[in-house]
Motif scaffolding. Structure first.
Motif, PDB file in Angstrom:
ATOM      1  N   SER A  21     -29.328  66.113  92.036  1.00  0.00           N
ATOM      2  CA  SER A  21     -28.787  65.706  93.724  1.00  0.00           C
ATOM      3  C   SER A  21     -27.475  66.970  93.404  1.00  0.00           C
ATOM      4  O   SER A  21     -27.216  67.489  92.589  1.00  0.00           O
ATOM      5  CB  SER A  21     -28.071  64.704  93.435  1.00  0.00           C
ATOM      6  OG  SER A  21     -26.963  64.387  94.562  1.00  0.00           O
ATOM      7  N   PHE A  22     -28.087  67.664  94.904  1.00  0.00           N
ATOM      8  CA  PHE A  22     -27.021  68.561  95.027  1.00  0.00           C
ATOM      9  C   PHE A  22     -25.403  68.122  95.474  1.00  0.00           C
ATOM     10  O   PHE A  22     -24.818  68.898  96.025  1.00  0.00           O
ATOM     11  CB  PHE A  22     -27.729  69.571  95.852  1.00  0.00           C
ATOM     12  CG  PHE A  22     -28.574  68.507  97.833  1.00  0.00           C
ATOM     13  CD1 PHE A  22     -27.723  67.802  97.985  1.00  0.00           C
ATOM     14  CD2 PHE A  22     -29.974  68.346  97.553  1.00  0.00           C
ATOM     15  CE1 PHE A  22     -28.400  66.824  99.511  1.00  0.00           C
ATOM     16  CE2 PHE A  22     -30.288  67.723  98.506  1.00  0.00           C
ATOM     17  CZ  PHE A  22     -29.473  66.959  99.325  1.00  0.00           C
ATOM     18  N   ASP A  23     -25.712  66.520  95.597  1.00  0.00           N
ATOM     19  CA  ASP A  23     -24.128  66.026  95.654  1.00  0.00           C
ATOM     20  C   ASP A  23     -23.401  66.170  94.460  1.00  0.00           C
ATOM     21  O   ASP A  23     -22.487  65.614  94.231  1.00  0.00           O
ATOM     22  CB  ASP A  23     -25.056  64.942  96.488  1.00  0.00           C
ATOM     23  CG  ASP A  23     -23.439  64.474  97.135  1.00  0.00           C
ATOM     24  OD1 ASP A  23     -22.557  65.277  96.771  1.00  0.00           O
ATOM     25  OD2 ASP A  23     -23.316  63.302  97.436  1.00  0.00           O
ATOM     26  N   ASP A  24     -23.912  66.564  93.019  1.00  0.00           N
ATOM     27  CA  ASP A  24     -23.775  66.060  91.774  1.00  0.00           C
ATOM     28  C   ASP A  24     -23.219  67.516  91.221  1.00  0.00           C
ATOM     29  O   ASP A  24     -23.854  68.979  91.092  1.00  0.00           O
ATOM     30  CB  ASP A  24     -24.749  65.276  91.352  1.00  0.00           C
ATOM     31  CG  ASP A  24     -24.204  64.992  89.557  1.00  0.00           C
ATOM     32  OD1 ASP A  24     -23.327  63.541  89.405  1.00  0.00           O
ATOM     33  OD2 ASP A  24     -24.892  66.124  88.414  1.00  0.00           O
ATOM     34  N   TYR A  25     -21.918  66.882  90.958  1.00  0.00           N
ATOM     35  CA  TYR A  25     -21.223  68.288  90.007  1.00  0.00           C
ATOM     36  C   TYR A  25     -22.196  69.274  89.043  1.00  0.00           C
ATOM     37  O   TYR A  25     -22.429  70.473  89.227  1.00  0.00           O
ATOM     38  CB  TYR A  25     -19.555  68.154  90.060  1.00  0.00           C
ATOM     39  CG  TYR A  25     -19.127  69.266  89.568  1.00  0.00           C
ATOM     40  CD1 TYR A  25     -18.162  70.049  89.893  1.00  0.00           C
ATOM     41  CD2 TYR A  25     -18.981  69.882  87.834  1.00  0.00           C
ATOM     42  CE1 TYR A  25     -17.737  70.977  89.456  1.00  0.00           C
ATOM     43  CE2 TYR A  25     -18.196  70.762  87.479  1.00  0.00           C
ATOM     44  CZ  TYR A  25     -17.651  71.645  88.047  1.00  0.00           C
ATOM     45  OH  TYR A  25     -17.005  72.420  87.735  1.00  0.00           O
ATOM     46  N   ASP A  26     -22.484  68.049  88.027  1.00  0.00           N
ATOM     47  CA  ASP A  26     -22.857  69.571  87.169  1.00  0.00           C
ATOM     48  C   ASP A  26     -24.341  70.059  87.687  1.00  0.00           C
ATOM     49  O   ASP A  26     -24.737  70.967  87.177  1.00  0.00           O
ATOM     50  CB  ASP A  26     -23.356  68.446  85.712  1.00  0.00           C
ATOM     51  CG  ASP A  26     -21.813  68.232  85.485  1.00  0.00           C
ATOM     52  OD1 ASP A  26     -20.893  69.157  85.346  1.00  0.00           O
ATOM     53  OD2 ASP A  26     -21.438  66.735  84.977  1.00  0.00           O
ATOM     54  N   THR A  27     -25.269  68.987  87.958  1.00  0.00           N
ATOM     55  CA  THR A  27     -26.452  69.160  88.462  1.00  0.00           C
ATOM     56  C   THR A  27     -26.420  70.351  89.686  1.00  0.00           C
ATOM     57  O   THR A  27     -27.318  71.857  89.352  1.00  0.00           O
ATOM     58  CB  THR A  27     -26.591  67.785  89.577  1.00  0.00           C
ATOM     59  OG1 THR A  27     -27.211  67.238  89.272  1.00  0.00           O
ATOM     60  CG2 THR A  27     -28.466  68.707  89.965  1.00  0.00           C
ATOM     61  N   VAL A  28     -25.546  71.018  90.173  1.00  0.00           N
ATOM     62  CA  VAL A  28     -25.606  71.825  91.366  1.00  0.00           C
ATOM     63  C   VAL A  28     -24.694  72.793  90.105  1.00  0.00           C
ATOM     64  O   VAL A  28     -25.118  74.314  90.602  1.00  0.00           O
ATOM     65  CB  VAL A  28     -23.845  71.695  92.498  1.00  0.00           C
ATOM     66  CG1 VAL A  28     -23.941  73.243  93.382  1.00  0.00           C
ATOM     67  CG2 VAL A  28     -25.004  70.286  93.477  1.00  0.00           C
ATOM     68  N   PHE A  29     -23.337  72.523  89.641  1.00  0.00           N
ATOM     69  CA  PHE A  29     -23.443  74.213  88.643  1.00  0.00           C
ATOM     70  C   PHE A  29     -24.394  74.761  87.934  1.00  0.00           C
ATOM     71  O   PHE A  29     -24.213  76.078  88.046  1.00  0.00           O
ATOM     72  CB  PHE A  29     -22.047  72.808  87.758  1.00  0.00           C
ATOM     73  CG  PHE A  29     -21.350  74.405  87.153  1.00  0.00           C
ATOM     74  CD1 PHE A  29     -20.830  75.389  87.619  1.00  0.00           C
ATOM     75  CD2 PHE A  29     -21.491  74.713  85.617  1.00  0.00           C
ATOM     76  CE1 PHE A  29     -20.319  76.251  87.019  1.00  0.00           C
ATOM     77  CE2 PHE A  29     -21.190  75.997  85.040  1.00  0.00           C
ATOM     78  CZ  PHE A  29     -20.566  76.886  85.683  1.00  0.00           C
ATOM     79  N   ASP A  30     -24.713  73.435  86.971  1.00  0.00           N
ATOM     80  CA  ASP A  30     -26.333  74.509  86.145  1.00  0.00           C
ATOM     81  C   ASP A  30     -26.923  74.962  86.832  1.00  0.00           C
ATOM     82  O   ASP A  30     -27.470  75.822  86.038  1.00  0.00           O
ATOM     83  CB  ASP A  30     -27.056  72.301  85.963  1.00  0.00           C
ATOM     84  CG  ASP A  30     -25.688  72.535  84.515  1.00  0.00           C
ATOM     85  OD1 ASP A  30     -24.808  72.876  84.096  1.00  0.00           O
ATOM     86  OD2 ASP A  30     -26.179  71.300  84.451  1.00  0.00           O
ATOM     87  N   PHE A  31     -27.516  74.155  87.846  1.00  0.00           N
ATOM     88  CA  PHE A  31     -28.296  75.271  89.314  1.00  0.00           C
ATOM     89  C   PHE A  31     -28.187  76.655  89.512  1.00  0.00           C
ATOM     90  O   PHE A  31     -29.000  77.288  89.807  1.00  0.00           O
ATOM     91  CB  PHE A  31     -28.527  74.269  90.106  1.00  0.00           C
ATOM     92  CG  PHE A  31     -29.622  74.937  90.885  1.00  0.00           C
ATOM     93  CD1 PHE A  31     -30.801  74.778  91.315  1.00  0.00           C
ATOM     94  CD2 PHE A  31     -29.225  75.469  92.582  1.00  0.00           C
ATOM     95  CE1 PHE A  31     -32.076  75.724  91.819  1.00  0.00           C
ATOM     96  CE2 PHE A  31     -29.708  76.061  93.176  1.00  0.00           C
ATOM     97  CZ  PHE A  31     -31.658  76.044  93.293  1.00  0.00           C
ATOM     98  N   GLY A  32     -26.824  76.370  89.505  1.00  0.00           N
ATOM     99  CA  GLY A  32     -26.160  77.974  90.465  1.00  0.00           C
ATOM    100  C   GLY A  32     -25.940  78.791  89.053  1.00  0.00           C
ATOM    101  O   GLY A  32     -25.847  79.773  89.056  1.00  0.00           O
TER     102      GLY A  32
END
Ligand code: ADP
Length: 368
Positions: free
Chosen positions: A47-58
């Motif tokens: 989910s691009f709306d989820d803090y951890d998911t976006v942070f880990d992805f970036g």
């Protein structure tokens, strides 16, 4: 360079398709397992709306950007704090995500947009009828927007934080795309007319260049300049506009990303919106955007009542036509109103362009 894009839809797909001619590594994040970008990039399902998911992805990317604005901005602030380039800035994404902040932004920077009232609850409504109610968050492709025509419609008001906006007597819907790189260079694409499908409330045709007077062009140039100065960020912005019956231009809303109104630039302009956005991400000199005559686009959207594995009816007939270009998004399943692809057309006159678009619309159907 390692470039991460939040969202794995058709906008990202066409960006990567174009940019694969350069040497970069492309990463995308999308909740849908078979998102259009999944097969042509290093893909993460999430989910691009989820803090951890976006942070880990970036983490570990050189640049992080978006192809949809409904992303977790807190994670983008954090990534930027870690030294990762985030384009456009989390501030402008956050402003645009919330219709209330977006309207206040236009107001503050004297960018003309329809008069409005902000409400948290429907009990606060104190605005002349007719008006348009726009939910602060959660709206997309016409969802979260309703017209309140008269007293009898007031019972339909949504009881959520919203913007109530003056109902504009629209002559034409227009769009201007403006890009800015980190060096501060800016460039616009020619103004495009957007013709909507009244039933689906989805963009249906684009016509470029728009048929507008010099005065309207001037108003739009001023709006684009004010917007890009106020945004104070490198990025790529599609400003959606209304031209009213009195010849005045108003900003409807802005997308801080690639946009449907720029699809015909793929064959219609010296460089496409995708090339331009790539150059923004890499802080390269911006590309020349001149039009090759008249260009147009027709969205291929799923027909009503058809769900399931997609079948394109009439596509072979379309492929026989000159200066006609088919783009499909790699979506296997159709549903009513889903954007499955588009067709770009070039012509020597506006009349010829319209004739071609209408003819093509009658030839193709997206069924299952
Ligand atoms: P979305 O963000 O879902 O695309 P928009 O704010 O662009 O929603 O609204 C969808 C459509 O509703 C617009 O393209 C336009 O046709 C109509 N609309 C929106 N705001 C107004 C307005 N103030 N006056 C008249 N029509 C409007």
């Amino acid at each position: 360079m390692k470039i991460g894009i939040l969202g794995g839809g058709q906008l990202g797909r066409m960006l990567i398709q174009d940019a694969l001619k350069y040497d970069d590594e492309w990463f995308t994040l999308d909740p849908s397992e078979d998102a259009p970008c999944s097969k042509i990039s290093d893909f993460t399902q999430g989910s691009f709306d989820d803090y951890d998911t976006v942070f880990d992805f970036g983490k570990g990317k050189d640049v992080v950007s978006i192809e949809i604005e409904h992303v977790n901005v807190d994670a983008l602030y954090e990534l930027r704090g870690c030294g990762i380039k985030v384009i456009p800035s989390p501030e402008i994404i956050q402003t645009i995500q919330q219709k209330i902040l977006q309207k206040e932004f236009y107001n503050k920077h004297e960018i003309p947009s329809p008069d409005f009232q902000i409400i948290q609850h429907k009990s606060e409504v104190n605005f002349p009828l007719p008006f348009v109610q726009k939910m602060n968050t959660g709206g997309y492709d016409g969802k979260g927007v309703q017209v309140i025509k008269g007293e009898e419609d007031l019972k339909h008001l949504w009881d959520v934080p919203s913007v109530l906006e003056n109902l504009v007597d629209i002559e034409k819907e227009l769009s201007i795309i403006v890009a800015k790189n980190e060096s501060g260079e800016t460039k616009t694409f020619p103004v495009t007319e957007m013709v909507a499908d009244p039933k689906l409330n989805l963009l249906d045709f684009n016509i470029c260049p728009a048929e507008i007077s010099e005065d309207v062009q001037k108003q739009i140039d001023i709006i684009a300049k004010k917007f890009i100065d106020a945004a104070n960020s490198p990025g790529f912005f599609a400003i959606e506009l209304f031209l009213d019956q009195n010849g005045k231009v108003w900003v409807n809303e802005t997308a801080p990303r690639l946009h449907n109104s720029g699809h015909q630039t793929q064959e219609g302009n010296a460089n496409s919106q995708f090339e331009q956005f790539y150059r923004v991400l890499k802080n390269l000199p911006l590309a020349d955007t001149d039009s090759f005559g008249f260009s147009g686009m027709l969205n291929l959207v799923g027909e009503e009542n058809f769900h399931g594995k997609v079948k394109y009816e009439g596509l072979e007939e379309v492929l026989k036509l000159p200066k006609t270009y088919v783009h499909l998004y790699g979506k296997t399943e159709t549903k009513p109103g889903r954007k499955m692809g588009h067709i770009n057309v070039l012509a020597d006159s506006r009349e010829e362009l319209l004739e071609k678009l209408i003819h093509i619309k009658s030839l193709v159907k997206v069924k299952s």
